[in-house]
Design an enzyme around this catalytic site. Structure first.
Site, PDB file in Angstrom:
ATOM      1  CB  SER A 176     -34.793   2.833   0.865  1.00  9.25           C
ATOM      2  OG  SER A 176     -33.964   1.923   0.167  1.00  9.25           O
ATOM      3  CE1 TYR A 189     -30.238   5.057   2.978  1.00  9.66           C
ATOM      4  CE2 TYR A 189     -30.690   2.894   2.028  1.00  9.66           C
ATOM      5  CZ  TYR A 189     -30.847   4.274   2.006  1.00  9.66           C
ATOM      6  OH  TYR A 189     -31.615   4.871   1.039  1.00  9.66           O
TER       7      TYR A 189
END
Ligand SMILES: NC(=O)c1ccc[n+]([C@@H]2O[C@H](COP(=O)([O-])OP(=O)(O)OC[C@H]3O[C@@H](n4cnc5c(N)ncnc54)[C@H](OP(=O)(O)O)[C@@H]3O)[C@@H](O)[C@H]2O)c1
Length: 279
Positions: A176, A189
């Site tokens: 990501s 995350y």
């Protein structure tokens, strides 16, 4: 070395007969496509039932790959498999929870048993229940670590011995842009995605000259990603950003297809694909 003179002899013969030469060139092209493109590649995708995994499965199947799909939700997997098979694609699937090592191993085994080899493992399953650390959503932290990091490691543990035995293989790991830059509320995350990038780079360095490792780092993509968010404020905030600028999962699928279809000696290390509007 022994085959070289015969190739030259063949070429001399072909120059005399244009039809034979045309057929020979066409066969070489087809052979190259088979070896270098996506056609007939056996590709396992985790988190294949929606979003980026689903878009990639559809695009790869359209290009002649044999896709083997894993996720927890069986109904969505079945629906997707029907769609792919209905369009003439080759597909297999199995209910898979990447938190369970045996599930991931079974998915890889399914691909090898059904299709006789494994060309690519796309470690894509992931969740993002982001929140401020002060919220102490410890269960969410544990889930992100289990799915986003340990799930990827279980994928490596399942596919690496297969790739070593075959002498070829390609890992595509979904990270990501949160694995490149940290933002508030995304600490855990981001930590999992930094880990995916670190593990993938380490794997690439250890992989040697036969295996390939690609990191795909998406920005905001229009998927069901917010469904895993347990903080209503965070969910609303990310949905708002997605509504404003998220790009189609097809954009990520195209990048993955690009990496997979490169010749075996070309290793696309990392691709970042984000909305033009993303800061
Ligand atoms: N969307 C974005 O903006 C964005 C940005 C950067 C990175 N990513 C990454 O892209 C990847 C795919 O996410 P997405 O955006 O496509 O979201 P998505 O639409 O929610 O897809 C997530 C997929 O992962 C599966 N999954 C979740 N937990 C799983 C588990 N324990 N075992 C197996 N499969 C599991 C889900 O199916 P089941 O729930 O049925 O298992 C689903 O198929 C993730 O790694 C995510 O971190 C997304």
């Amino acid at each position: 070395m022994a085959s070289k003179p015969s190739i030259h002899r063949d070429q001399r013969l072909h120059r005399k007969d244009p039809l034979v030469e045309y057929r020979w060139k066409r066969t070489q092209c087809l052979k190259q496509n088979l070896m270098q493109g996506t056609k007939d590649k056996v590709i396992v995708i985790t988190g294949a039932s929606s979003g980026i995994g689903e878009a990639t499965a559809v695009m790869l199947a359209e290009r002649g790959a044999k896709v083997v799909l894993g996720a927890r939700g069986l109904e969505r997997l079945e629906g997707l498999a029907r769609r792919i098979a209905g369009a003439g694609g080759e597909v297999a699937y199995a209910q898979t929870d990447v938190r369970k090592r045996e599930d991931v191993t079974s998915l890889v085994n399914l691909a090898c048993e059904r299709y006789g080899k494994l060309d690519v493992l796309m470690n894509n399953a992931g969740i993002g229940p982001i929140s401020p650390l002060d919220d102490l959503r410890v269960e969410d932290w544990e889930n992100m670590i289990d799915i986003n990091i340990k799930g990827v490691l279980y994928g490596i543990a399942a596919a690496l011995p297969v790739f070593r035995k075959q002498g070829f293989g390609h890992f595509v790991n979904t990270a990501s842009t949160a694995g490149i830059t940290v933002h508030p509320n995304m600490a855990v995350y981001a930590g999992t995605k930094f880990a995916v990038r670190a593990i993938s780079e380490g794997l690439r360095q250890e992989a040697g000259d036969k295996l390939r490792v690609t990191i795909i780092s998406p920005g905001f993509v229009r998927t069901d990603f917010t469904e895993s968010m347990t903080s209503p404020e965070m969910k609303a905030q990310i949905r708002d950003s997605m509504d404003k600028m998220a790009i189609s999962p097809d954009a990520i699928a195209r990048a993955i297809v690009f990496a997979i279809e490169q010749p075996a000696d070309v290793d696309v290390g990392e691709i970042i694909v984000r909305p033009t509007a993303q800061g």
